[in-house]
Design a protein around this motif. Structure first.
Motif, mmCIF file in Angstrom:
data_model
loop_
_atom_site.group_PDB
_atom_site.id
_atom_site.type_symbol
_atom_site.label_atom_id
_atom_site.label_comp_id
_atom_site.label_asym_id
_atom_site.label_seq_id
_atom_site.Cartn_x
_atom_site.Cartn_y
_atom_site.Cartn_z
ATOM 1 N N SER A 1 0.838 -1.214 0.000
ATOM 2 C CA SER A 1 0.000 0.000 0.000
ATOM 3 C C SER A 1 0.870 1.260 0.000
ATOM 4 O O SER A 1 0.532 2.259 -0.651
ATOM 5 N N ALA A 2 1.994 1.211 0.732
ATOM 6 C CA ALA A 2 2.897 2.364 0.757
ATOM 7 C C ALA A 2 3.529 2.581 -0.613
ATOM 8 O O ALA A 2 3.720 3.728 -1.053
ATOM 9 N N ARG B 1 2.130 1.763 -3.524
ATOM 10 C CA ARG B 1 1.085 2.327 -4.385
ATOM 11 C C ARG B 1 0.917 3.818 -4.129
ATOM 12 O O ARG B 1 0.752 4.605 -5.066
ATOM 13 N N MET B 2 0.963 4.207 -2.859
ATOM 14 C CA MET B 2 0.833 5.628 -2.532
ATOM 15 C C MET B 2 2.030 6.416 -3.061
ATOM 16 O O MET B 2 1.869 7.536 -3.576
ATOM 17 N N SER B 3 3.220 5.832 -2.945
ATOM 18 C CA SER B 3 4.415 6.512 -3.436
ATOM 19 C C SER B 3 4.346 6.713 -4.943
ATOM 20 O O SER B 3 4.658 7.801 -5.453
ATOM 21 N N HIS C 1 1.635 6.843 -6.760
ATOM 22 C CA HIS C 1 0.573 7.818 -7.017
ATOM 23 C C HIS C 1 1.077 9.244 -6.814
ATOM 24 O O HIS C 1 0.831 10.129 -7.642
ATOM 25 N N ARG C 2 1.811 9.461 -5.726
ATOM 26 C CA ARG C 2 2.312 10.813 -5.443
ATOM 27 C C ARG C 2 3.351 11.251 -6.463
ATOM 28 O O ARG C 2 3.383 12.420 -6.874
ATOM 29 N N GLN D 1 1.609 12.267 -9.598
ATOM 30 C CA GLN D 1 1.030 13.601 -9.448
ATOM 31 C C GLN D 1 2.097 14.678 -9.571
ATOM 32 O O GLN D 1 1.898 15.706 -10.226
#
Length: 242
Positions: free
Chosen positions: A198-199, A201-203, A205-206, A209
């Motif tokens: 999950s971390a 995936r968040m990384s 995603h960021r 962006q």
């Protein structure tokens, strides 16, 4: 990416961009000349790509590009920039077309006078280049322009990650940023980087962006109207076939 490119945030006020500085200052200001030199240096390759398609000769294209930028940076021509509706991309392509036309005209005059042609093209290399890339010079210019924008934004993102001690994370997730990889074994990559899935995936995603933010910033630096950024983004992805 240079510090001249503005940050792009929701509701943010755009600072004066490099291209705006050029349009306002023309050739009468050191600031304008410096901004123009920065833009020419950054967007050298699209002009080379344009000339290479037109001339069908890689060496001739480089020589023509050097002559073109030397003339542009010498001053004077930039005074017509306002005719190009605020896009440095449009101005640069139009200026390259005009320069090539003048060179062809000069070559024709020299031929009629008995001299050697200015633009001598090797027939064998011309056939080789033509077969390798059947696209119009304008389309190749736009494609190389788009690739240059993405490369500059990616370099800026890498520099940010490096300054934060996250070079390895950047290098390993870069394929996701550029659309060069499917999601594959994210669990394995997460374990390699010491992150939970999950971390990771968040990384990713960021970083996506932030990458888009930097692409917009690079594009904004070549425009004189913030309202044109989204339109230019669409043109960029269309040039890449996306």
């Amino acid at each position: 990416m240079t510090t001249d490119s503005p940050g792009i945030q929701s509701g943010a006020v755009f600072h004066t961009t490099r291209w705006t500085r050029v349009c306002l200052a023309k050739v009468d200001s050191e600031d304008g000349r410096r901004a123009l030199a920065e833009l020419c240096d950054a967007y050298y390759e699209p002009v080379v790509a344009f000339f290479r398609c037109e001339l069908r000769n890689a060496d001739a294209a480089r020589e023509m590009s050097h002559a073109f930028f030397a003339q542009m940076l010498g001053g004077g021509a930039i005074r017509t920039a306002e005719r190009e509706r605020g896009r440095f991309r449009s101005y640069l392509l139009g200026a390259a077309r005009h320069f090539l036309f003048n060179q062809h005209a000069a070559g024709s005059r020299q031929k009629r006078g008995g001299g050697a042609a200015i633009l001598a093209i090797d027939d064998e290399e011309a056939r080789e280049v033509a077969d390798a890339r059947q696209v119009s010079p304008d389309a190749e210019f736009d494609r190389q322009w788009a690739l240059t924008v993405l490369a500059r934004a990616l370099d800026a993102l890498k520099a940010e990650c490096t300054s934060e001690g996250r070079t390895m994370v950047f290098e390993r997730v870069k394929p996701w940023l550029m659309g060069d990889a499917d999601h594959g074994d994210q669990a394995g990559l997460a374990a390699e980087l010491g992150l939970s899935p999950s971390a990771l995936r968040m990384s990713v995603h960021r970083l996506k962006q932030r990458f888009r933010h930097l692409v917009k910033g690079e594009i904004a630096g070549t425009l004189d109207d913030p309202a044109m950024v989204d339109e230019e983004m669409r043109s960029l992805f269309a040039a890449l076939g996306g």
